[in-house]
Design an enzyme around this catalytic site. Structure first.
Site, PDB file in Angstrom:
ATOM      1  N   PRO A  88       0.839  -1.198   0.000  1.00  0.00           N
ATOM      2  CA  PRO A  88       0.000   0.000   0.000  1.00  0.00           C
ATOM      3  C   PRO A  88       0.877   1.252   0.000  1.00  0.00           C
ATOM      4  CG  PRO A  88      -0.029  -1.065   2.172  1.00  0.00           C
ATOM      5  CD  PRO A  88       0.779  -1.949   1.268  1.00  0.00           C
ATOM      6  N   LEU A  93       5.141   1.562   4.910  1.00  0.00           N
ATOM      7  CA  LEU A  93       5.885   0.328   4.602  1.00  0.00           C
ATOM      8  C   LEU A  93       7.005   0.584   3.590  1.00  0.00           C
ATOM      9  CD1 LEU A  93       3.000  -2.317   4.440  1.00  0.00           C
ATOM     10  CD2 LEU A  93       4.410  -1.651   6.383  1.00  0.00           C
ATOM     11  N   ASP A 139      14.666   3.672   4.761  1.00  0.00           N
ATOM     12  CA  ASP A 139      13.759   2.966   3.848  1.00  0.00           C
ATOM     13  C   ASP A 139      14.507   2.355   2.670  1.00  0.00           C
ATOM     14  OD1 ASP A 139      11.811   3.909   5.525  1.00  0.00           O
ATOM     15  OD2 ASP A 139      10.499   4.633   3.932  1.00  0.00           O
TER      16      ASP A 139
HETATM   17  O1  PMV Z   1       6.319   6.008   6.636  1.00  0.00           O
HETATM   18  P1  PMV Z   1       7.577   5.652   5.945  1.00  0.00           P
HETATM   19  O2  PMV Z   1       7.663   4.272   5.466  1.00  0.00           O
HETATM   20  O3  PMV Z   1       7.912   6.645   4.868  1.00  0.00           O
HETATM   21  O4  PMV Z   1       8.733   5.741   7.060  1.00  0.00           O
HETATM   22  C1  PMV Z   1       9.239   6.973   7.455  1.00  0.00           C
HETATM   23  C2  PMV Z   1      10.204   6.823   8.598  1.00  0.00           C
HETATM   24  C3  PMV Z   1      10.545   8.156   9.239  1.00  0.00           C
HETATM   25  O5  PMV Z   1      11.428   7.869  10.330  1.00  0.00           O
HETATM   26  C4  PMV Z   1       9.302   8.832   9.815  1.00  0.00           C
HETATM   27  C5  PMV Z   1      11.201   9.114   8.269  1.00  0.00           C
HETATM   28  C6  PMV Z   1      12.616   8.728   7.854  1.00  0.00           C
HETATM   29  O6  PMV Z   1      13.099   9.312   6.861  1.00  0.00           O
HETATM   30  O7  PMV Z   1      13.252   7.898   8.521  1.00  0.00           O
END
Ligand code: PMV
Length: 298
Positions: A88, A93, A139
């Site tokens: 999704p 994720l 990520d």
């Molecule tokens: O929500 P996602 O999968 O984009 O995860 C972001 C993680 C954060 O710590 C909020 C931002 C980052 O760049 O690490």
């Protein structure tokens, strides 16, 4: 075939943007992509039915990200890249990073370029920057490398080892959110109330350090408690939603070892830690919707 995994941040999201460590896992669901020479550059994205041209200055982040990815290959034929997304979007994720990793991996393959998954992760940061402005890098790194790892911005990823797999149940709240906006909201809170927010970051860092030990020792009961505590701190930073809270509480009530929101928050996903595979399947049925089970080996 290019491949980028989805990821789940077990603990440490948001604090990781400000230099604290985080623990994340790469899951088996993600994005696959294939690239072939064509008459013009094009990115096809299924199941969304999108056909995008690269555009350095356009309004559509995917077009700008595609332009940023192609700019990494100065000498090449025109390429058509077809990606199949099995995550999704805007759900915490790491969907955008997984697309970036899969697209670059596919282009590398089409052009006969060999590079390590670590170098692939680094290259995919150019893609992530289009979406998140100031990404921590977690990520794209987890998407390319997978496993269970401790990540700190600027440091090499530390893989964690354990002889016990993690049984995760990932549930989607059905509400998407913008990582960029949620990261900006935490920054605003940090600027207006540095004492409170820095205390929250210190608390998260302590939980991450203990979680590392719990994972390595295979102590999932302790890990579950640390997840619950991390969820509470994220709620205090106004990142949680009623729906995510309800899902976490339902999972805990049904016997999960712990449950928390994951990723940027403001919507997106939560996950629960189950003791065993069959309990994970029961929790998946309880959470319903698009929830799925992921078994991760450290
Ligand atoms: O929500 P996602 O999968 O984009 O995860 C972001 C993680 C954060 O710590 C909020 C931002 C980052 O760049 O690490």
């Amino acid at each position: 075939m290019g491949f980028g995994r989805g990821k789940v941040i077990l603990l440490g999201e948001h604090a990781v943007v400000h230099g604290c460590p985080a623990i994340a896992v790469g899951i088996e669901r993600g994005v696959t992509a294939e690239a072939k020479p064509a008459s013009r550059d094009l990115l096809r994205l299924s199941p969304w039915g999108l056909a995008l041209e690269p555009d350095r200055k356009g309004d559509e982040p995917l077009e700008r990200a595609f332009a940023a990815a192609l700019a990494l290959y100065p000498e090449r034929p025109a390429l058509e890249v077809s990606a199949q997304v099995d995550l999704p979007a805007g759900a915490g994720l790491g969907c955008s990073a997984a697309i970036g990793v899969a697209v670059l991996d596919a282009i590398d393959e089409a052009l006969g370029i060999e590079r390590s998954r670590t170098d692939l992760a680094e290259a995919a940061l150019a893609w992530e920057k289009v979406f998140h402005g100031n990404p921590s890098g977690i990520d794209n790194t987890m998407s390319a490398i997978g496993g269970v790892a401790l990540y700190r911005k600027g440091d090499a990823l530390v893989p964690l080892r354990s002889n016990k797999p993690l049984h995760l149940v990932i549930g989607y709240s059905g509400e998407s959110s913008s990582t960029k906006e949620m990261v900006a909201s935490v920054r605003r809170q940090l600027e207006s109330d540095p004492e409170r927010v820095n205390k929250a970051f210190q608390g998260i860092e302590a939980l991450v350090r203990n979680a590392k030990l719990a994972i390595e020792a295979g102590d999932h009961v302790a890990l579950g408690q640390l997840l619950d505590l991390n969820h509470t701190i994220l709620s205090s930073l106004m990142l949680c939603t009623t729906k995510l809270d309800e899902m976490c509480q339902a999972a805990r009530k049904a016997g999960a070892l712990g449950a928390k929101m994951t990723g940027a928050g403001g919507g997106g996903c939560m996950f629960a830690l189950a003791a065993k595979h069959d309990q994970a399947l029961r929790l998946r049925d309880l959470l319903g919707g698009d929830s799925f089970v992921s078994e991760v080996s450290a």
